[in-house]
Design a protein around this motif. Structure first.
Motif, PDB file in Angstrom:
ATOM      1  N   ASP A 102       0.809  -1.235   0.000  1.00  0.00           N
ATOM      2  CA  ASP A 102       0.000   0.000   0.000  1.00  0.00           C
ATOM      3  C   ASP A 102       0.834   1.274   0.000  1.00  0.00           C
ATOM      4  O   ASP A 102       0.307   2.360   0.278  1.00  0.00           O
ATOM      5  CB  ASP A 102      -0.960   0.030   1.203  1.00  0.00           C
ATOM      6  N   ASP A 105      -0.445   3.752  -2.730  1.00  0.00           N
ATOM      7  CA  ASP A 105      -1.757   4.296  -2.382  1.00  0.00           C
ATOM      8  C   ASP A 105      -1.671   5.324  -1.260  1.00  0.00           C
ATOM      9  O   ASP A 105      -2.479   6.255  -1.205  1.00  0.00           O
ATOM     10  CB  ASP A 105      -2.699   3.162  -1.946  1.00  0.00           C
ATOM     11  N   ARG A 106      -0.707   5.152  -0.373  1.00  0.00           N
ATOM     12  CA  ARG A 106      -0.579   6.064   0.768  1.00  0.00           C
ATOM     13  C   ARG A 106       0.204   7.330   0.441  1.00  0.00           C
ATOM     14  O   ARG A 106       0.206   8.269   1.243  1.00  0.00           O
ATOM     15  CB  ARG A 106       0.098   5.334   1.937  1.00  0.00           C
ATOM     16  N   ASP A 115     -11.001   5.272   0.030  1.00  0.00           N
ATOM     17  CA  ASP A 115     -10.176   4.131  -0.339  1.00  0.00           C
ATOM     18  C   ASP A 115     -10.779   2.864   0.251  1.00  0.00           C
ATOM     19  O   ASP A 115     -10.865   2.700   1.483  1.00  0.00           O
ATOM     20  CB  ASP A 115      -8.743   4.332   0.179  1.00  0.00           C
ATOM     21  N   GLN A 117      -9.609  -0.197   0.108  1.00  0.00           N
ATOM     22  CA  GLN A 117      -8.607  -1.049   0.751  1.00  0.00           C
ATOM     23  C   GLN A 117      -8.262  -0.551   2.149  1.00  0.00           C
ATOM     24  O   GLN A 117      -8.132  -1.340   3.091  1.00  0.00           O
ATOM     25  CB  GLN A 117      -7.350  -1.137  -0.116  1.00  0.00           C
ATOM     26  N   ASN A 190     -10.892  12.507  -7.101  1.00  0.00           N
ATOM     27  CA  ASN A 190     -10.586  11.095  -6.849  1.00  0.00           C
ATOM     28  C   ASN A 190      -9.600  10.501  -7.846  1.00  0.00           C
ATOM     29  O   ASN A 190      -9.419   9.293  -7.902  1.00  0.00           O
ATOM     30  CB  ASN A 190     -11.880  10.279  -6.873  1.00  0.00           C
TER      31      ASN A 190
END
Length: 293
Positions: A102, A105-106, A115, A117, A190
Motif C-alpha cells: 500500500d 496508495d498512501r 479508499d 482497501q 478522486n
C-alpha cells in the motif's frame, strides 16, 4: 608589515625588492611597490598580494571567488552531488513502491476519495498534505522512472553546476510542488497522480531560460520541450499533464529570477521569486482544499 628600507634619494624601497626605490604605494595596503610589482586598478595601483587575496577589488577575498551564473560561489567537490542524491531518492521510493504494501496508495497525489482497501477517506483535502511532496518522487512503472531519471541526469547536472546546489535543489522541489498544486486544482478529486515528471519539466523550463541567457542555440532545447509536450498531449489520458504544465512554468519563472536582476540585489530577487512561487502553490492548495471540504 615590513619596515621601509632606508632610501638613498629620499624614496622608499619596494617591500618585495629591497633596494629598488619607488615613490608609488599600493592603494590598498599602502606598502611601497616598484613597477614590477604594480597591478593597475581603477584608482592607482595595487600590489600583487592584494590582487591575489581579492582585496584589490575593493571587497573581501570571498567576494572575489569564482561565481556561477546565478551569482553564487562555485562549490568544491562533486558538481553533480545533488542530482545524484535526487536520483537515489527516486530509486529508493520506487523500490519502496514495489516491496512495501500500500505504499503507492498512501503516498500518491489525490484530492479527496474513499479508499476501499484502507477503509477510510484519503487525500490532500482530508489533511494529508504530505502527498503534495511524496508524489514528486513517486513512480510506478520501470519505463516511467527510467525516462525521468535520464532527463534528471541530462538536464540536472548542467543546472546544478550553473545555479549551485541550494538554488538547484529549490528549483527542483518548487517545480515539483507547483506541478502537484496544479494537478490538485484541475484534476478530478478522486484521480490519483504520480507527479514525479513535474519536477523534470521544471528543469526543462529552467534549461530554456539558462540557454537563452547564455545566448546558446535554443533549437535543441526547444526540440526537447516540444517532443515532451507532444507526448503529454498524445497520452494525456494516462499522463498527468497538469503536473507537466505546472512544473514547466514554475521552473522557467524560478530560473528567470535566478539569472536576472542587478548583481548587488540578485539574492533578494532570487529568493523573492522562489518565495512567490511557493506562496502561489500554497494559495492554490488552500483554495482547492476549501472548495472540497
Amino acid at each position: 608589515m615590513e619596515q621601509d628600507q632606508a632610501p638613498q634619494h629620499g624614496l622608499s624601497s619596494c617591500y618585495r625588492h629591497p633596494g629598488v626605490e619607488t615613490g608609488i604605494r599600493c592603494t590598498r595596503c599602502e606598502r611601497p611597490i616598484c613597477p614590477d610589482c604594480m597591478v593597475e586598478a581603477s584608482v592607482g595601483f595595487q600590489c600583487r598580494e592584494c590582487v591575489r587575496s581579492g582585496s584589490g577589488t575593493g571587497h573581501g577575498a570571498a567576494a572575489a571567488r569564482p561565481r556561477n551564473i546565478a551569482g553564487g560561489p562555485l562549490t568544491a567537490g562533486d558538481p553533480h552531488l545533488v542530482t545524484k542524491v535526487l536520483i537515489g531518492a527516486n530509486a529508493l521510493v520506487f523500490l519502496a513502491g514495489l516491496f512495501v504494501a500500500d505504499f503507492v496508495d498512501r503516498t500518491l497525489l489525490i484530492g479527496l476519495a474513499y479508499d476501499l482497501q484502507l477503509g477510510r477517506v484519503i487525500g490532500v483535502a482530508d489533511g494529508e498534505w504530505y502527498r503534495m511532496v511524496t508524489s514528486v518522487f513517486l513512480h510506478q512503472e520501470v519505463w516511467h522512472i527510467g525516462f525521468n531519471m535520464l532527463g534528471l541526469w541530462v538536464l540536472g547536472g548542467p543546472l546544478e553546476a550553473a545555479f549551485g546546489r541550494v538554488r538547484y535543489l529549490a528549483l527542483f522541489l518548487l517545480s515539483g510542488l507547483a506541478g502537484s498544486a496544479l494537478t490538485y486544482v484541475v484534476a478530478a478529486p478522486n484521480q490519483g497522480s504520480l507527479g514525479a515528471s513535474g519536477a523534470v519539466f521544471g528543469l526543462m523550463g529552467a534549461t530554456f531560460v539558462m540557454v537563452r541567457r547564455l545566448r546558446y542555440d535554443l533549437r535543441p532545447v526547444l526540440g526537447l520541450i516540444a517532443l515532451n509536450v507532444l507526448i503529454t498531449v498524445v497520452f494525456r489520458d494516462t499522463i498527468a499533464w497538469e503536473a507537466h504544465l505546472g512544473g514547466l512554468v514554475a521552473g522557467a519563472v524560478i530560473a528567470y529570477g535566478l539569472v536576472s536582476g542587478p548583481r548587488e540585489r540578485r539574492p533578494v530577487v532570487q529568493w523573492g521569486v522562489c518565495a512567490l512561487v511557493l506562496v502561489a502553490t500554497v494559495v492554490m492548495t488552500v483554495m482547492r482544499t476549501a472548495a472540497l471540504s
